[in-house]
Design an enzyme around this catalytic site. Structure first.
Site, PDB file in Angstrom:
ATOM      1  N   ASP A 261       0.809  -1.219   0.000  1.00  0.00           N
ATOM      2  CA  ASP A 261       0.000   0.000   0.000  1.00  0.00           C
ATOM      3  C   ASP A 261       0.841   1.267   0.000  1.00  0.00           C
ATOM      4  O   ASP A 261       2.071   1.215   0.170  1.00  0.00           O
ATOM      5  CB  ASP A 261      -0.978   0.003   1.192  1.00  0.00           C
ATOM      6  CG  ASP A 261      -0.320  -0.427   2.500  1.00  0.00           C
ATOM      7  OD1 ASP A 261       0.917  -0.384   2.598  1.00  0.00           O
ATOM      8  OD2 ASP A 261      -1.047  -0.811   3.429  1.00  0.00           O
TER       9      ASP A 261
ATOM     10  N   GLU B   7      -9.794  -1.820   5.016  1.00  0.00           N
ATOM     11  CA  GLU B   7     -10.393  -1.443   6.291  1.00  0.00           C
ATOM     12  C   GLU B   7     -11.684  -2.233   6.548  1.00  0.00           C
ATOM     13  O   GLU B   7     -12.307  -2.758   5.615  1.00  0.00           O
ATOM     14  CB  GLU B   7     -10.714   0.057   6.259  1.00  0.00           C
ATOM     15  CG  GLU B   7      -9.482   0.962   6.142  1.00  0.00           C
ATOM     16  CD  GLU B   7      -8.723   1.135   7.458  1.00  0.00           C
ATOM     17  OE1 GLU B   7      -8.531   0.156   8.186  1.00  0.00           O
ATOM     18  OE2 GLU B   7      -8.317   2.283   7.739  1.00  0.00           O
TER      19      GLU B   7
ATOM     20  N   ASN C 229      -7.633  -2.707  14.062  1.00  0.00           N
ATOM     21  CA  ASN C 229      -9.020  -2.984  13.658  1.00  0.00           C
ATOM     22  C   ASN C 229      -9.122  -4.187  12.720  1.00  0.00           C
ATOM     23  O   ASN C 229     -10.155  -4.402  12.102  1.00  0.00           O
ATOM     24  CB  ASN C 229      -9.634  -1.740  12.996  1.00  0.00           C
ATOM     25  CG  ASN C 229      -8.916  -1.354  11.703  1.00  0.00           C
ATOM     26  OD1 ASN C 229      -8.050  -2.075  11.218  1.00  0.00           O
ATOM     27  ND2 ASN C 229      -9.286  -0.215  11.132  1.00  0.00           N
TER      28      ASN C 229
ATOM     29  N   HIS D 272      -7.382  -4.686   9.959  1.00  0.00           N
ATOM     30  CA  HIS D 272      -7.098  -4.480   8.534  1.00  0.00           C
ATOM     31  C   HIS D 272      -5.819  -5.197   8.110  1.00  0.00           C
ATOM     32  O   HIS D 272      -4.921  -5.440   8.924  1.00  0.00           O
ATOM     33  CB  HIS D 272      -7.085  -2.986   8.150  1.00  0.00           C
ATOM     34  CG  HIS D 272      -5.899  -2.204   8.603  1.00  0.00           C
ATOM     35  ND1 HIS D 272      -5.921  -0.828   8.740  1.00  0.00           N
ATOM     36  CD2 HIS D 272      -4.635  -2.562   8.952  1.00  0.00           C
ATOM     37  CE1 HIS D 272      -4.742  -0.395   9.127  1.00  0.00           C
ATOM     38  NE2 HIS D 272      -3.952  -1.430   9.261  1.00  0.00           N
TER      39      HIS D 272
HETATM   40  P1  PGA Z   1       1.941  -1.394  12.574  1.00  0.00           P
HETATM   41  O1  PGA Z   1       0.770  -1.392  11.516  1.00  0.00           O
HETATM   42  O2  PGA Z   1       2.919  -2.424  12.110  1.00  0.00           O
HETATM   43  O3  PGA Z   1       2.502  -0.017  12.529  1.00  0.00           O
HETATM   44  O4  PGA Z   1       1.328  -1.752  13.885  1.00  0.00           O
HETATM   45  C1  PGA Z   1       0.255  -2.609  11.075  1.00  0.00           C
HETATM   46  C2  PGA Z   1      -0.884  -2.363  10.136  1.00  0.00           C
HETATM   47  O5  PGA Z   1      -1.567  -1.326  10.300  1.00  0.00           O
HETATM   48  O6  PGA Z   1      -1.109  -3.184   9.243  1.00  0.00           O
END
Ligand code: PGA
Length: 241
Positions: free
Chosen positions: A67, A143, A136, A138
């Protein structure tokens, strides 16, 4: 899903890094799907160490990242292209032409997203797809919602993601509100999926990913349908499992 228990972040990083390293050693021209965020930084360090020790050769590796924030150029220090360059690509012998991150500035973004999926498929799909997981649930920036979206697309980030990612920006107002992300179909096309998770803040999402119903309300739950998923997580992230 195979669950590999790690003691802490360092242990998780070594174990996940070594799984990626094994992929590069066994198939030097492999296709890696890569992730950004706090979670994989230690695993990328492990890969850099492997390269510096002469154990890893990235010269034939191709990468496709999950992404990118919409609106950020690749040289912006919060862009995911910049993250990948500074955390991995600048420190190993990968050919930058073989590294791909969605273009945050794409104007005809629907065409750009379709082209991204076509490029992943033309490369033979990911041998190994690395994933973090959001608080959450994702994966990539897919999302929670009403559907699983198949291909690479533009998403509106949820308040919880904007909040979670604001720690890396000067102010929450600077966090982009949209992003481009590989879709669930693009992710699920990978032959092996390696999920990393650490910290108590991920415990509910990790639980729901493994044991919850398969629902777009927890996008990671779709991974229950993939035949070859390895989760490397620390004790805190596994505390509800
Ligand atoms: P993080 O993010 O590694 O910064 O916790 C993970 C994600 O949002 O997929």
């Amino acid at each position: 899903m195979r669950i590999v228990r790690a003691k802490d972040y360092e242990d998780m990083s070594r174990k996940a890094g070594d799984i990626i390293a094994a992929q590069v050693i066994t198939k030097p021209d492999c296709v890696l799907g890569l992730a950004t965020g706090s979670t994989p930084i230690g695993a990328y360090k492990r890969l850099v160490e492997g390269y510096e020790a002469g154990d890893l050769d990235f010269s034939q590796v191709k990468t496709y990242n999950l992404d990118e924030y919409r609106g950020l150029p690749g040289d912006h220090d919060q862009s995911y292209r910049y993250f990948m360059n500074t955390n991995l690509f600048d420190h190993v012998n990968i050919d930058k032409a073989n590294t791909h991150v969605p273009d945050g500035l794409a104007e005809d973004y629907e065409a750009a997203c379709a082209a991204y999926d076509e490029a992943v498929a033309a490369a033979g799909n990911q041998d190994l797809q690395l994933l973090g997981i959001g608080n959450n649930g994702h994966i990539g920036f897919n999302e929670p919602g009403d559907a699983f979206v198949r291909g690479t697309h533009c998403v509106d980030l949820t308040e919880s993601t904007i909040q979670a990612n604001s720690r890396l920006f000067d102010s929450i107002d600077d966090v982009p509100r949209q992003a481009f992300t590989m879709g669930i179909g693009t992710i699920m096309a990978a032959r092996t999926i390696l999920v990393m998770a650490n910290g108590e803040v991920k415990a509910q999402a990790v639980h729901d990913m493994i044991y919850g119903p398969i629902t777009p309300a927890c996008q990671a739950s779709i991974l229950q349908l993939h035949p070859n998923v390895v989760l490397v997580a620390d004790e805190a992230a596994l505390s509800l499992c």
